[in-house]
Design an enzyme around this catalytic site. Structure first.
Site, PDB file in Angstrom:
ATOM      1  N   ASP A 100      40.237  57.347  97.397  1.00 40.13           N
ATOM      2  CA  ASP A 100      39.894  58.087  96.190  1.00 40.13           C
ATOM      3  C   ASP A 100      39.064  57.180  95.287  1.00 40.13           C
ATOM      4  O   ASP A 100      38.936  55.980  95.527  1.00 40.13           O
ATOM      5  CB  ASP A 100      41.141  58.624  95.491  1.00 40.13           C
ATOM      6  CG  ASP A 100      42.090  57.538  95.005  1.00 40.13           C
ATOM      7  OD1 ASP A 100      41.681  56.367  94.934  1.00 40.13           O
ATOM      8  OD2 ASP A 100      43.233  57.877  94.680  1.00 40.13           O
ATOM      9  N   SER A 101      38.481  57.755  94.241  1.00 37.14           N
ATOM     10  CA  SER A 101      37.496  57.022  93.448  1.00 37.14           C
ATOM     11  C   SER A 101      38.106  56.054  92.452  1.00 37.14           C
ATOM     12  O   SER A 101      37.419  55.189  91.921  1.00 37.14           O
ATOM     13  CB  SER A 101      36.623  58.012  92.684  1.00 37.14           C
ATOM     14  OG  SER A 101      37.394  58.654  91.674  1.00 37.14           O
ATOM     15  N   GLY A 102      39.397  56.212  92.157  1.00 39.00           N
ATOM     16  CA  GLY A 102      40.032  55.403  91.129  1.00 39.00           C
ATOM     17  C   GLY A 102      40.033  56.054  89.767  1.00 39.00           C
ATOM     18  O   GLY A 102      40.672  55.567  88.840  1.00 39.00           O
ATOM     19  N   GLY A 103      39.327  57.178  89.625  1.00 34.87           N
ATOM     20  CA  GLY A 103      39.201  57.807  88.319  1.00 34.87           C
ATOM     21  C   GLY A 103      40.523  58.254  87.734  1.00 34.87           C
ATOM     22  O   GLY A 103      40.794  58.030  86.547  1.00 34.87           O
ATOM     23  N   PHE A 104      41.370  58.886  88.547  1.00 35.55           N
ATOM     24  CA  PHE A 104      42.641  59.378  88.022  1.00 35.55           C
ATOM     25  C   PHE A 104      43.515  58.228  87.543  1.00 35.55           C
ATOM     26  O   PHE A 104      44.161  58.306  86.498  1.00 35.55           O
ATOM     27  CB  PHE A 104      43.374  60.188  89.098  1.00 35.55           C
ATOM     28  CG  PHE A 104      44.720  60.695  88.645  1.00 35.55           C
ATOM     29  CD1 PHE A 104      44.805  61.805  87.822  1.00 35.55           C
ATOM     30  CD2 PHE A 104      45.888  60.051  89.031  1.00 35.55           C
ATOM     31  CE1 PHE A 104      46.050  62.271  87.390  1.00 35.55           C
ATOM     32  CE2 PHE A 104      47.123  60.506  88.607  1.00 35.55           C
ATOM     33  CZ  PHE A 104      47.210  61.624  87.788  1.00 35.55           C
ATOM     34  N   ASP A 154      35.233  60.905  89.050  1.00 35.90           N
ATOM     35  CA  ASP A 154      35.306  62.096  88.213  1.00 35.90           C
ATOM     36  C   ASP A 154      36.225  61.828  87.036  1.00 35.90           C
ATOM     37  O   ASP A 154      36.937  60.830  86.997  1.00 35.90           O
ATOM     38  CB  ASP A 154      35.808  63.296  89.024  1.00 35.90           C
ATOM     39  CG  ASP A 154      37.235  63.099  89.526  1.00 35.90           C
ATOM     40  OD1 ASP A 154      37.628  61.945  89.781  1.00 35.90           O
ATOM     41  OD2 ASP A 154      37.964  64.100  89.679  1.00 35.90           O
ATOM     42  N   GLN A 197      36.067  70.262  89.405  1.00 35.18           N
ATOM     43  CA  GLN A 197      36.912  70.198  88.224  1.00 35.18           C
ATOM     44  C   GLN A 197      36.775  71.500  87.442  1.00 35.18           C
ATOM     45  O   GLN A 197      36.076  72.416  87.856  1.00 35.18           O
ATOM     46  CB  GLN A 197      36.544  68.978  87.374  1.00 35.18           C
ATOM     47  CG  GLN A 197      36.954  67.637  87.991  1.00 35.18           C
ATOM     48  CD  GLN A 197      38.460  67.427  88.011  1.00 35.18           C
ATOM     49  OE1 GLN A 197      39.235  68.207  87.440  1.00 35.18           O
ATOM     50  NE2 GLN A 197      38.900  66.369  88.679  1.00 35.18           N
ATOM     51  N   GLY A 224      42.151  67.793  89.784  1.00 35.60           N
ATOM     52  CA  GLY A 224      42.657  68.215  88.494  1.00 35.60           C
ATOM     53  C   GLY A 224      43.742  69.260  88.546  1.00 35.60           C
ATOM     54  O   GLY A 224      44.008  69.932  87.547  1.00 35.60           O
ATOM     55  N   ASP A 274      46.795  65.161 100.266  1.00 31.02           N
ATOM     56  CA  ASP A 274      47.486  63.886 100.123  1.00 31.02           C
ATOM     57  C   ASP A 274      48.495  64.036  99.011  1.00 31.02           C
ATOM     58  O   ASP A 274      48.315  64.842  98.095  1.00 31.02           O
ATOM     59  CB  ASP A 274      46.514  62.751  99.781  1.00 31.02           C
ATOM     60  CG  ASP A 274      46.172  62.745  98.294  1.00 31.02           C
ATOM     61  OD1 ASP A 274      46.789  61.962  97.540  1.00 31.02           O
ATOM     62  OD2 ASP A 274      45.312  63.540  97.869  1.00 31.02           O
TER      63      ASP A 274
END
Length: 395
Positions: A100-104, A154, A197, A224, A274
């Site tokens: 994953d991008s790490g954004g969350f 995101d 999103q 989201g 996931d």
């Protein structure tokens, strides 16, 4: 029904073998292996699926695991990871990995953060050190890790939220998706997925899905959700988004969920999932089984010599008594966490395999109904036992 639709790029293909209503079963193929869909990805946040050996995870039927860009950029660091041979070699998992991008995590774990058009500046939850994550840096880190499927950066808004905040985050995520696509470029055998999103607002979800589809990415995620909203809201958003995503591309519902969430989402056309739930629950004394969810902390298990599931192919479910598992959980023994995590991931993979077979046979609705009925019967039995009433007296 059978279906031969497919989409491909060099060394990356998605094949749909059969459909049942909106549900579909098939395979994502890439150089490091094939992901059978619908697929559940065990979460290996910090280059490990907690309480499990990599070989165990594979033997349970997992074709792919998830790694987390935020955690791995902090420890051990992406440049070090590259010097050490990449994430696959580092964690002894030669099969596909999605990062994953790490954004969350940036939004949820960092106490101090500043968000703007260029990205997000934040302080590590580990040591307070300052970092900047731009869309380009997120893709660069995922490339240094060597992951096979990479996610765009995101902005994820927790629900409920005001329309203005949801809309702003959705539009920023779209602009970041374009920057991530440019930075990712063409990487044979790998894929970048965009993230839809729009919170719980249908018009924003549709706008996001359509704009991402125009980017012609290799796959699409719905993000989201499972962030505080009721299940019916999550399902409604899936139904809203699904018609606007390319039918020949993989669809990934991020961070979901319970076994019931998985079944209902597969019926609505989702291919990948996931969630930390099975591993986290295992570390806290909860078991997922064909008999429903079992809390091994409850005193009634203290003298129960039966296993979690005598018919399971997983030794953790079949070869240890509930009394022993109760003892391990109540005494905080590490083995209890290991066994229950093993059981839970086994159940999740068996559930996915059951759904793949049911879709191919055109009986997914029956499979899901039978699974829920088994949970309900077991719960009735447990409730009766807890009241000290013989189950037979209820019949």
């Amino acid at each position: 029904m059978s279906d031969s639709r497919s989409t491909s790029s060099p060394d990356f293909t998605f094949r749909i073998d059969a459909t049942d209503g909106q549900a579909r079963t098939g395979a994502i193929s890439m150089p490091r292996g094939t992901i059978r869909t619908p697929a559940f990805m065990p979460v290996g946040t910090a280059a490990t699926v907690k309480a499990m050996y990599p070989g165990q995870v594979r033997d349970l039927g997992a074709d792919v695991v998830l790694g987390n860009t935020y955690h791995l950029m902090l420890r051990p660091g992406p440049e070090r990871m590259e010097r050490l041979g990449g994430l696959h070699h580092f964690m002894n998992w030669p099969h596909p990995i999605l990062t994953d991008s790490g954004g969350f995590q940036v939004m949820s774990l960092s106490a101090l953060r500043k968000l703007d058009e260029q990205g997000v500046t934040f302080r590590s939850h580990v040591d307070g050190s300052a970092h900047h994550m731009s869309p380009e840096r997120s893709i660069e880190i995922q490339g240094l890790l060597g992951s096979d499927i990479q996610m765009q950066l995101d902005e994820c808004v927790r629900l409920p939220a005001e329309r203005g905040a949801i809309e702003s985050a959705m539009r920023l995520s779209l602009r970041w998706a374009e920057r991530c696509r440019i930075r990712f470029g063409e990487q044979p055998g790998k894929a970048m997925f965009g993230i839809v999103q729009g919170g719980d607002l249908p018009d924003l979800r549709v706008e996001s899905a359509r704009a991402l589809a125009d980017l012609d990415l290799k796959g699409y995620a719905i993000g989201g959700l499972a962030v505080g909203e009721p299940q019916e809201v999550m399902l409604r958003m899936i139904e809203t988004v699904e018609p606007h995503l390319p039918s020949t591309k993989p669809r990934y519902l991020m961070g979901v969920g319970t076994p019931d969430d998985l079944m209902r989402s597969v019926m609505r056309g989702i291919d990948m999932f996931d969630c930390v739930m099975p591993t986290r629950a295992g570390r806290h004394g909860l078991a997922y089984t064909r008999h429903g969810r079992i809390n091994l902390r409850n005193a009634r298990h203290g003298e129960d010599t039966s296993p979690l599931d005598e018919t399971s192919s997983c030794p953790a479910a079949r070869d240890y008594s509930r009394a022993y598992l109760h003892h391990l959980v109540r005494t905080d023994e590490i083995l209890g966490m290991m066994l229950l995590t093993w059981n839970n991931l086994s159940y999740y993979q068996d559930l996915m395999a059951g759904m793949r077979a049911a879709i191919a046979a055109g009986r997914l609705a029956d499979f899901c109904g039978e699974t829920r009925e088994a949970w309900a019967r077991a719960e009735s039995t447990r409730a009766a036992a807890a009241r000290g009433i013989a189950f037979e007296d209820l019949m």
